[in-house]
Design an enzyme around this catalytic site. Structure first.
Site, PDB file in Angstrom:
ATOM      1  N   GLU A 172       4.827 -10.982  -5.910  1.00 28.45           N
ATOM      2  CA  GLU A 172       3.767 -11.117  -6.913  1.00 28.45           C
ATOM      3  C   GLU A 172       4.165 -10.620  -8.296  1.00 28.45           C
ATOM      4  O   GLU A 172       3.497 -10.944  -9.288  1.00 28.45           O
ATOM      5  CB  GLU A 172       2.502 -10.380  -6.443  1.00 28.45           C
ATOM      6  CG  GLU A 172       2.575  -8.865  -6.434  1.00 28.45           C
ATOM      7  CD  GLU A 172       3.160  -8.277  -5.166  1.00 28.45           C
ATOM      8  OE1 GLU A 172       2.894  -7.100  -4.888  1.00 28.45           O
ATOM      9  OE2 GLU A 172       3.892  -9.001  -4.460  1.00 28.45           O
ATOM     10  N   HIS A 214       8.406  -7.684  -3.271  1.00 29.78           N
ATOM     11  CA  HIS A 214       7.123  -8.015  -3.903  1.00 29.78           C
ATOM     12  C   HIS A 214       7.223  -9.348  -4.643  1.00 29.78           C
ATOM     13  O   HIS A 214       7.699  -9.403  -5.776  1.00 29.78           O
ATOM     14  CB  HIS A 214       6.710  -6.907  -4.874  1.00 29.78           C
ATOM     15  CG  HIS A 214       6.267  -5.661  -4.185  1.00 29.78           C
ATOM     16  ND1 HIS A 214       4.957  -5.450  -3.799  1.00 29.78           N
ATOM     17  CD2 HIS A 214       6.955  -4.569  -3.791  1.00 29.78           C
ATOM     18  CE1 HIS A 214       4.857  -4.276  -3.209  1.00 29.78           C
ATOM     19  NE2 HIS A 214       6.061  -3.724  -3.181  1.00 29.78           N
ATOM     20  N   LYS A 269      -9.561 -13.303 -16.739  1.00 29.52           N
ATOM     21  CA  LYS A 269      -9.812 -13.674 -18.122  1.00 29.52           C
ATOM     22  C   LYS A 269      -9.215 -15.034 -18.484  1.00 29.52           C
ATOM     23  O   LYS A 269      -9.872 -15.857 -19.126  1.00 29.52           O
ATOM     24  CB  LYS A 269      -9.245 -12.592 -19.049  1.00 29.52           C
ATOM     25  CG  LYS A 269      -9.376 -12.903 -20.526  1.00 29.52           C
ATOM     26  CD  LYS A 269     -10.817 -12.824 -21.017  1.00 29.52           C
ATOM     27  CE  LYS A 269     -11.276 -11.384 -21.088  1.00 29.52           C
ATOM     28  NZ  LYS A 269     -12.615 -11.264 -21.714  1.00 29.52           N
ATOM     29  N   ASP A 324     -16.395 -14.326 -22.951  1.00 28.83           N
ATOM     30  CA  ASP A 324     -17.101 -14.224 -21.671  1.00 28.83           C
ATOM     31  C   ASP A 324     -18.559 -14.674 -21.803  1.00 28.83           C
ATOM     32  O   ASP A 324     -19.033 -15.515 -21.048  1.00 28.83           O
ATOM     33  CB  ASP A 324     -17.049 -12.790 -21.143  1.00 28.83           C
ATOM     34  CG  ASP A 324     -15.630 -12.285 -20.984  1.00 28.83           C
ATOM     35  OD1 ASP A 324     -14.702 -13.103 -20.976  1.00 28.83           O
ATOM     36  OD2 ASP A 324     -15.455 -11.054 -20.892  1.00 28.83           O
ATOM     37  N   GLY A 384       0.828  -1.198   0.000  1.00 26.60           N
ATOM     38  CA  GLY A 384       0.000   0.000   0.000  1.00 26.60           C
ATOM     39  C   GLY A 384       0.860   1.244   0.000  1.00 26.60           C
ATOM     40  O   GLY A 384       2.047   1.194   0.345  1.00 26.60           O
ATOM     41  N   CYS A 407       5.350  -6.085   1.839  1.00 27.93           N
ATOM     42  CA  CYS A 407       5.712  -4.664   1.806  1.00 27.93           C
ATOM     43  C   CYS A 407       4.993  -3.895   2.927  1.00 27.93           C
ATOM     44  O   CYS A 407       5.331  -4.059   4.084  1.00 27.93           O
ATOM     45  CB  CYS A 407       5.429  -4.070   0.422  1.00 27.93           C
ATOM     46  SG  CYS A 407       6.225  -2.465   0.135  1.00 27.93           S
ATOM     47  N   TYR A 408       3.995  -3.073   2.605  1.00 30.11           N
ATOM     48  CA  TYR A 408       3.241  -2.390   3.653  1.00 30.11           C
ATOM     49  C   TYR A 408       2.700  -3.412   4.654  1.00 30.11           C
ATOM     50  O   TYR A 408       2.612  -3.137   5.859  1.00 30.11           O
ATOM     51  CB  TYR A 408       2.093  -1.594   3.038  1.00 30.11           C
ATOM     52  CG  TYR A 408       1.243  -0.837   4.047  1.00 30.11           C
ATOM     53  CD1 TYR A 408       1.574   0.464   4.412  1.00 30.11           C
ATOM     54  CD2 TYR A 408       0.114  -1.428   4.620  1.00 30.11           C
ATOM     55  CE1 TYR A 408       0.797   1.157   5.334  1.00 30.11           C
ATOM     56  CE2 TYR A 408      -0.665  -0.743   5.537  1.00 30.11           C
ATOM     57  CZ  TYR A 408      -0.325   0.554   5.890  1.00 30.11           C
ATOM     58  OH  TYR A 408      -1.088   1.240   6.814  1.00 30.11           O
TER      59      TYR A 408
END
Length: 530
Positions: A190, A188, A386, A246, A71, A98-99
Site C-alpha cells: 500500500e 507493504h 478528499k 466538501d 498492526g 504484514c501482521y
C-alpha cells in the site's frame, strides 16, 4: 468510508456499501486507511471494519474479498488482536499484509517468531514461484524493490501454502494457497515505496476476487441519489454551505437528488478567509440556482468565543453554534427535518472513527455536534476520501475554482488563531492568508499544493522596522502535499516565493514583524495547528 461508529447526533447515514466491495479488517496499522485508498484507486469500493468482526457478519455483507491489515502487535502474545477463525471457511479470497500474513499463518497452523534481524525499509523481493499476485510485475527469478516494516516473521507457512517470494532476511515474504484463495505478503504493497504495490492489489482484486471496477464517481452519484431520495422522502433538507469543496459538493449532490426540497444556509461566522463570504453568497448559489439563506452570525460567534483558548472547546462551541443557527432557520422552513453535512472519511478517522483509532481532534461536523439536536444528520460523502469528493464534484459540474479550492476547516480561522479569537486577530490572519494564497497562484503552484494556510501565534518577538523597535506577532506559514490527507509532507516551496510572501506580509499586515515556515510532516504533526 463507513465505520461502526455512530455520531452523537441523530443520524441518517446515506452510505450503503456498493454491490462490489472489499472488507479490510483493521488490526491497528498506521497504513490501514492507505490500504483502503489504494483499493479505491483500483475502482473497487473498500470498507474498514474492526478486526474482531464476526465471520457471519462479514459473510452477510457479501464482499468480493477480505484484506487483513498490518498492526503493531505480535500474533503469539496474550491479548493480540485475532480475527474470527471461521473467516477462513467462508470461501472469500483473503489477502494478509504484514501482521495479516503472520496472523493467517498462526491461526492456520504455521509458525511465527521474532526476527533475528528486524527488517525496516527498502528490500529486494525475489519471486521464486509463479503466482497470480505477481502477474505483470515480475517473472520467476526476477527481483523487485519493496518496503518492509516488521519485527516478527513467518518461519513455516501453514499447511497448504506455497512460498512464492523471499527477501534476504525474510525467507517467507509472500505465500499463497490458491485452492482456498488465501494469500499473504510480508511487505507493504500500500505504500509508495513498493512501486508495484497497486498492481499487486489490482491482481488480487481482479483475479481471485473477480472484481470488475464498478466504484467510480458516476456510479457513486447514481447510488447516492437513490439513497438520498429513499432516506429523505418528502422532507425538507438544510445544507450548510461554507464555500469549500466538501459542503459545495454535498449541496450540488443533494440538489440533484431532491431539487426544491433543499435549502442551503450560509452561516457567516466571521471566521472565513478574505472575500469568501461574498463569493459564496454571490457566486455559488446563483451558478446552481440553489435557494440560499445568508445568516450573519458574526457577532454571535465572537461573543461565544470570547476568552476561549482551548482548541477542543473552540471546536465544540463552533459546532454547537452552527447547529443552533441551522435549527433556528429550519423552524422557518416548512417540513425541514434533515441537516446535510460534508463529512468525509478522514474526518471520521481523526475523530476516533474506528475501534482501533484514537481521537486526534474533534471535527465540528463529527464528534463536535451537540447531542440534543432536533435535525437528523445526513452525510452523503461519508464514504469518500478528499480526492474522491473532488472527482464527484467535477462529475456534478462544479467549477474548477471550487473543485480545487484548498480544504478549509469548519471552525474556520478560529483553529488557525492560537489562543483567543477576536475580530481584530481574524482580520490580521485574513490579510496574511490572502497574501500567501495570492502568491501561490501567481507562481502557478496552487494546484500542486494540496493545502496551504497561515497561522497566527499568541506570542511576540522583537523586530526592527524603520530604525524603530517593534514587538509584533509572527505569522506561521504551512503548505503540504498529500494524496489522502491521512499523511502529508511539507511542501518544498521555492525560497524566492517564501521570501516574497514574507516581505509582503511584514510590510502589508499591521502588527506582524516575523514570518516562519512549518516544515513538519503528518505524522507526527497534523495539517492544521489546532
Amino acid at each position: 468510508m463507513t465505520t461502526d461508529r455512530e455520531s452523537t447526533a441523530s443520524q441518517a447515514v446515506v452510505s450503503e456499501s456498493p454491490s462490489e466491495s472489499v472488507i479490510i479488517l483493521d488490526f491497528g496499522a498506521q497504513y490501514t486507511q492507505l490500504i483502503a485508498r489504494r483499493v479505491r484507486e483500483c475502482s473497487v469500493y473498500s470498507v474498514i471494519v474492526p478486526f474482531d468482526t464476526p465471520a457471519a457478519e462479514i459473510a452477510a455483507r457479501k464482499p468480493a474479498g477480505i484484506i487483513f491489515s498490518g498492526g503493531p502487535s505480535s500474533v503469539y502474545e496474550e491479548g493480540a488482536p485475532h480475527s474470527d477463525p471461521a473467516i477462513y471457511a467462508l470461501g472469500i479470497p483473503i489477502l494478509g499484509i504484514c501482521y495479516g500474513v503472520q496472523l493467517m499463518t498462526y491461526q492456520l497452523g504455521g509458525e511465527v517468531r521474532p526476527s533475528e534481524q528486524r527488517e525496516y525499509g527498502a528490500a529486494s523481493l525475489y519471486v521464486s514461484e509463479p503466482s497470480p499476485l505477481f502477474s505483470s510485475i515480475a517473472d520467476v527469478g526476477e527481483s523487485v524493490p519493496c518496503w518492509m516494516s516488521h519485527g516478527d516473521k513467518v518461519i513455516t507457512p501453514a499447511p497448504g501454502f506455497t512460498i512464492v517470494a523471499t527477501t534476504d532476511s525474510a525467507p517467507v515474504a509472500a505465500i499463497v494457497d490458491t485452492s482456498r484463495k488465501l494469500y499473504g505478503v510480508q511487505f507493504h504493497p500500500e505504500v509508495a515505496h513498493t512501486p508495484f504495490g497497486t498492481q499487486l492489489l489490482r491482481n488480487f482484486l481482479y483475479g481471485p476476487c473477480g472484481c470488475t471496477g464498478t466504484w467510480t464517481a458516476s456510479s457513486f452519484i447514481d447510488e447516492a441519489v437513490r439513497n438520498i431520495r429513499q432516506t429523505v422522502g418528502d422532507a425538507g433538507v438544510i445544507c450548510g454551505v461554507s464555500g469549500g469543496i466538501d459542503s459545495c459538493c454535498v449541496a450540488a449532490l443533494m440538489h440533484k437528488a431532491i431539487g426544491e426540497q433543499l435549502t442551503c444556509i450560509f452561516v457567516d461566522h466571521g471566521l472565513l478567509r478574505k472575500g469568501e463570504a461574498e463569493q459564496v453568497r454571490d457566486d455559488f448559489a446563483k451558478a446552481f440556482g440553489i435557494r440560499l439563506i445568508y445568516a450573519d452570525a458574526r457577532e454571535r460567534f465572537f461573543s461565544r468565543l470570547k476568552g476561549v483558548t482551548e482548541p477542543e472547546s473552540k471546536r465544540k462551541i463552533i459546532g454547537e453554534e452552527f447547529v443552533r443557527v441551522f435549527e433556528e432557520h429550519a423552524e422557518q422552513i416548512a417540513g425541514a427535518s434533515f441537516l446535510a453535512q460534508g463529512t468525509l472519511y478522514p474526518d471520521v478517522i481523526e475523530s476516533g472513527g474506528s475501534k482501533q483509532s484514537v481521537t486526534i481532534k474533534t471535527h465540528h461536523n463529527v464528534g463536535g455536534l451537540p447531542k440534543n439536536m432536533t435535525l437528523k444528520v445526513i452525510e452523503p460523502l461519508r464514504l469518500l476520501f478528499k480526492d474522491e469528493a473532488r472527482a464527484v464534484a467535477s462529475e456534478l459540474g462544479l467549477p474548477d475554482d471550487i473543485v480545487w479550492r484548498h480544504p478549509f476547516p469548519g471552525p474556520g480561522l478560529a483553529i488557525r488563531i492560537l489562543g483567543e479569537v477576536s475580530p481584530d486577530r481574524v482580520a490580521t490572519l485574513q490579510e496574511a492568508d490572502a497574501i500567501f494564497i495570492e502568491e501561490l497562484r501567481a507562481a502557478g503552484l496552487y494546484r500542486d499544493i494540496r493545502q496551504a494556510l497561515a497561522v497566527l501565534a499568541p506570542i511576540h518577538s522583537v523586530g526592527v522596522m524603520g530604525d524603530l523597535r517593534t514587538y509584533g506577532n509572527p505569522i506561521i506559514l504551512r503548505a503540504v502535499t498529500t494524496e489522502d490527507f491521512m499523511t502529508a509532507a511539507w511542501a518544498r516551496l521555492p525560497y524566492e516565493l517564501l521570501e516574497r510572501v514574507s516581505t509582503r506580509i511584514v510590510n502589508e499586515v499591521a502588527g506582524i514583524n516575523r514570518v516562519v515556515y512549518d516544515i513538519s510532516s503528518k505524522p507526527p504533526a497534523t495539517i492544521e495547528w489546532e
